[in-house]
Design an enzyme around this catalytic site. Structure first.
Site, PDB file in Angstrom:
ATOM      1  N   LYS A   1       0.866  -1.193   0.000  1.00 33.15           N
ATOM      2  CA  LYS A   1       0.000   0.000   0.000  1.00 33.15           C
ATOM      3  C   LYS A   1       0.893   1.229   0.000  1.00 33.15           C
ATOM      4  CE  LYS A   1      -2.399   1.339   3.713  1.00 33.15           C
ATOM      5  NZ  LYS A   1      -3.533   1.576   4.613  1.00 33.15           N
TER       6      LYS A   1
HETATM    7  C1  5RP Z   1      -3.981   4.043   8.872  1.00 30.53           C
HETATM    8  C2  5RP Z   1      -3.847   3.396   7.573  1.00 30.53           C
HETATM    9  C3  5RP Z   1      -5.037   3.455   6.683  1.00 30.53           C
HETATM   10  O1  5RP Z   1      -5.492   2.144   6.552  1.00 30.53           O
HETATM   11  C4  5RP Z   1      -4.689   4.015   5.336  1.00 30.53           C
HETATM   12  O2  5RP Z   1      -4.039   5.253   5.465  1.00 30.53           O
HETATM   13  C5  5RP Z   1      -5.911   4.144   4.459  1.00 30.53           C
HETATM   14  O3  5RP Z   1      -6.802   5.041   5.011  1.00 30.53           O
HETATM   15  P1  5RP Z   1      -7.017   6.495   4.397  1.00 30.53           P
HETATM   16  O4  5RP Z   1      -7.669   6.277   3.055  1.00 30.53           O
HETATM   17  O5  5RP Z   1      -7.914   7.191   5.358  1.00 30.53           O
HETATM   18  O6  5RP Z   1      -5.670   7.141   4.231  1.00 30.53           O
HETATM   19  O7  5RP Z   1      -2.875   2.796   7.243  1.00 30.53           O
HETATM   20  O8  5RP Z   1      -2.734   4.004   9.450  1.00 30.53           O
END
Ligand code: 5RP
Length: 293
Positions: free
Chosen positions: A203
């Site tokens: 991610k």
């Molecule tokens: C929190 C995360 C979230 O899962 C990730 O950032 C996705 O959420 P958003 O779309 O709100 O950024 O890793 O630490």
């Protein structure tokens, strides 16, 4: 026990049909074990090879952030629109109905809160408990360039070793510290390090310039985090651009659960991810669904 006598003679050997040996749908995942592939298929829709992960794990360091004050009230009704839910084990046990049978991506690192140094994380769940909760993947934050960079990478590699033992993929989450540039050069570096060290998918954040070089130089699938709440058209445009530039989906939280109409928004995001819908058409879909209530 099956009968030993009087059985029908076996004859249908389909001699003119070669046995199939299909490549697995996900980039870089062909050499994974069956269990890993099966779990990846709980995360990525086998028809499109893409995913809409609904991310609600923010409380593990932020507490009850806006939109997640009552996950039972605001998030559970959205589950039917998600391919996968990303959450902590605490929320899973306390709040997510066990009848939810899609993939669970469990937040597996933690420690510091927003009040302290965020990169000082440790592994926060045992393999036994992850298996007990039937998770499809474990997510670990990696702070490339952060104060506790090596420690966070060690968390990743330990989880990869444990995950490989039991067939559970690891999602490497690239964290961008307050002082770090959010550009393609950094995202390429962080994503590639996670992949090289064994993460099954990554991610990262979308960047306006050269994002396709981030996806191209990462040998495993990339999904993008949504980031801070944007106007709906901007969030849909970001998701669209990411998909068109090689991302395999989104892991989106605030841009869904902080929207005025979260159910409409997640359905519009689905159309962008799974149907390649253009952002303006997806916005129209959002408005229509929102007005339908
Ligand atoms: C929190 C995360 C979230 O899962 C990730 O950032 C996705 O959420 P958003 O779309 O709100 O950024 O890793 O630490």
């Amino acid at each position: 026990m099956a009968d030993l006598d009087g059985n029908k003679e076996a004859s249908k050997y389909h001699l003119d049909t070669p046995a199939t040996s299909e490549a697995f749908m996900m980039k870089g995942s062909n050499a994974l074990d069956w269990g890993m592939k099966n779990r990846m298929s709980n995360i990525f829709n086998p028809e499109t090879g893409r995913t809409v992960m609904l991310a609600v794990d923010h409380g593990y360091f932020m507490g009850p952030t806006t939109g997640l004050e009552r996950i039972d009230v605001t998030i559970v009704p959205l589950l039917k629109y998600a391919d996968t839910l990303m959450c902590t084990r605490g929320i899973l046990r306390s709040t997510v109905p066990p009848t939810f049978t899609k993939g669970i991506v469990m937040r597996a690192s933690g420690g510091p809160s927003i009040l302290s140094e965020l990169s000082n994380e440790n592994i926060a769940v045992s393999m036994e408990d992850a298996i007990r909760m039937n998770v499809s993947a474990m997510a670990v934050q990696v702070y490339v360039g952060g104060k506790f960079e090596t420690q966070s990478i060690h968390n990743l590699t330990r989880l990869v070793d444990m995950g490989n033992r039991y067939g559970i993929p690891v999602l490497g989450v690239t964290a961008v510290g307050r002082d770090m540039a959010r550009d393609a050069k950094y995202m390429r570096l962080a994503s590639r390090i996670c992949a090289e060290l064994g993460a099954s998918y990554i991610k990262t954040y979308y960047v306006e310039k050269d994002f396709e070089t981030v996806t191209a130089s990462c040998p495993v699938p990339i999904v993008i985090a949504g980031g801070k709440k944007l106007p709906e058209l901007d969030a849909l445009t970001m998701a669209h651009n990411a998909i068109q530039q090689g991302a395999s989906g989104v892991d989106m939280g605030r841009n869904i659960f902080q929207s005025d109409a979260p159910a409409a928004m997640i359905q519009a995001v689905r159309a962008v991810v799974h149907q390649d819908m253009k952002p303006k058409d997806a916005l129209d879909l959002y408005e229509t669904l929102k007005n339908e209530g």
